[in-house]
Design an enzyme around this catalytic site. Structure first.
Site, mmCIF file in Angstrom:
data_model
loop_
_atom_site.group_PDB
_atom_site.id
_atom_site.type_symbol
_atom_site.label_atom_id
_atom_site.label_comp_id
_atom_site.label_asym_id
_atom_site.label_seq_id
_atom_site.Cartn_x
_atom_site.Cartn_y
_atom_site.Cartn_z
ATOM 1 N N LYS A 165 0.829 -1.215 0.000
ATOM 2 C CA LYS A 165 0.000 0.000 0.000
ATOM 3 C C LYS A 165 0.863 1.266 0.000
ATOM 4 O O LYS A 165 0.628 2.202 0.756
ATOM 5 C CB LYS A 165 -0.972 -0.015 1.177
ATOM 6 C CG LYS A 165 -1.936 -1.208 1.141
ATOM 7 C CD LYS A 165 -2.888 -1.199 2.315
ATOM 8 C CE LYS A 165 -3.841 -2.379 2.254
ATOM 9 N NZ LYS A 165 -3.157 -3.685 2.474
ATOM 10 N N ARG A 166 1.846 1.288 -0.880
ATOM 11 C CA ARG A 166 2.703 2.455 -1.017
ATOM 12 C C ARG A 166 1.993 3.526 -1.850
ATOM 13 O O ARG A 166 0.940 3.299 -2.418
ATOM 14 C CB ARG A 166 4.029 2.060 -1.655
ATOM 15 C CG ARG A 166 4.866 1.060 -0.849
ATOM 16 C CD ARG A 166 5.236 1.612 0.520
ATOM 17 N NE ARG A 166 6.299 0.843 1.149
ATOM 18 C CZ ARG A 166 6.146 0.026 2.188
ATOM 19 N NH1 ARG A 166 4.958 -0.136 2.712
ATOM 20 N NH2 ARG A 166 7.177 -0.610 2.711
#
Length: 272
Positions: free
Chosen positions: A96-97
């Site tokens: 979830k960058r």
């Protein structure tokens, strides 16, 4: 891995199962804590017991980061093991960058080049220049968070802007990104009723669907509204498989739970 290779694995295994590797040392069998690397030992056993049933594995990066450098070493050993022994399996870095261009480029290099993942999950909030660095890698996939399964998804994702829900703006806008053919999307199984409209925007894209099983999502509904002619789905199960037992038979029981899901999936694939 190309999308076509993933489709071929789905057909071969008659499965679109993704097994989530969310490793919590407080939940794994106690006897494994005596191992030199309990996290890797647990993952290896789960992978060996389920690789013939799963087309993807999704290590949740936070569950490795939480243990510092040892956790990162366990992650590296886990992804290397999958890539070396079961290279046909699609791998997802659930990280979830999402940050500005130069930072995103470094995140992409970390997960695609150093660790060797096939894909990574990305938060799209910062827009095009935070996503396109990931999309620039050939035969790698960027999985945008579109409509998630958590309660807080309603805080922003379903809010309307100019009469249209935000998650629909995300889907529509992302189609204009460079190399958008490498995009996949996260859509929570608990939001299955939204899939019909989502498919009107991204009719052929693969969707990563968490939330089936322990979180209450319906596999039948997900397939009814989300399946394409090439399947187009990766349905993730984590706790329902990897923590089905905390005894010596944990890997065997995980394999049994994975097979239960695979058999259900096979019945849906027969209708394609």
């Amino acid at each position: 891995m190309t999308t076509q290779q993933l489709i071929e694995q789905i057909k071969k295994k008659k499965s679109f199962l993704c097994v989530g590797l969310d490793v919590d040392l407080n939940k794994i069998p106690e006897f494994l804590l005596k191992e030199e690397d309990p996290i890797f030992s647990f993952n290896k056993a789960i992978i060996d017991a389920t690789h013939h049933l799963a087309v993807a594995y999704k290590p949740n990066i936070a569950f490795f980061e939480a243990y510092g450098i040892k956790g990162w070493q366990s992650l590296k050993k886990t992804i290397d093991y999958i890539n070396d022994k079961y290279p046909e399996v699609f791998t997802i870095a659930d990280a979830k960058r999402g940050d500005i261009g130069n930072t995103s480029k470094m995140y992409a290099k970390a997960f695609f080049e150093d660790l060797g993942f096939d894909s990574v999950t990305i938060a799209p909030y910062m827009g095009k220049d935070s996503v396109e660095p990931f999309l620039s890698f050939a035969d790698k996939h960027t999985i945008l968070l579109a409509l998630t399964s958590n309660e807080g998804a309603f805080d922003f994702q379903t809010k309307k802007i100019d009469g249209t829900e935000l998650y629909k703006h995300v889907l529509e806008t992302s189609k204009s990104y460079e190399n958008a053919q490498n995009l996949m999307y996260v859509v929570g199984a608990t939001k299955a009723e939204y899939l019909k409209e989502i498919r009107q925007i991204v009719p052929e894209s693969f969707l990563l669907v968490p939330g089936v099983g322990a979180q209450g999502g319906s596999l039948e509904d997900v397939c009814k509204y989300g399946m394409t002619k090439d399947c187009g789905l990766l349905v993730n199960s984590s706790r329902g498989i990897i923590y089905a037992s905390n005894k010596a038979d944990f890997a065997e029981v995980a394999g049994q739970k994975a097979q239960e899901l695979q058999r259900q999936m096979e019945s849906f694939l027969e209708n394609l």
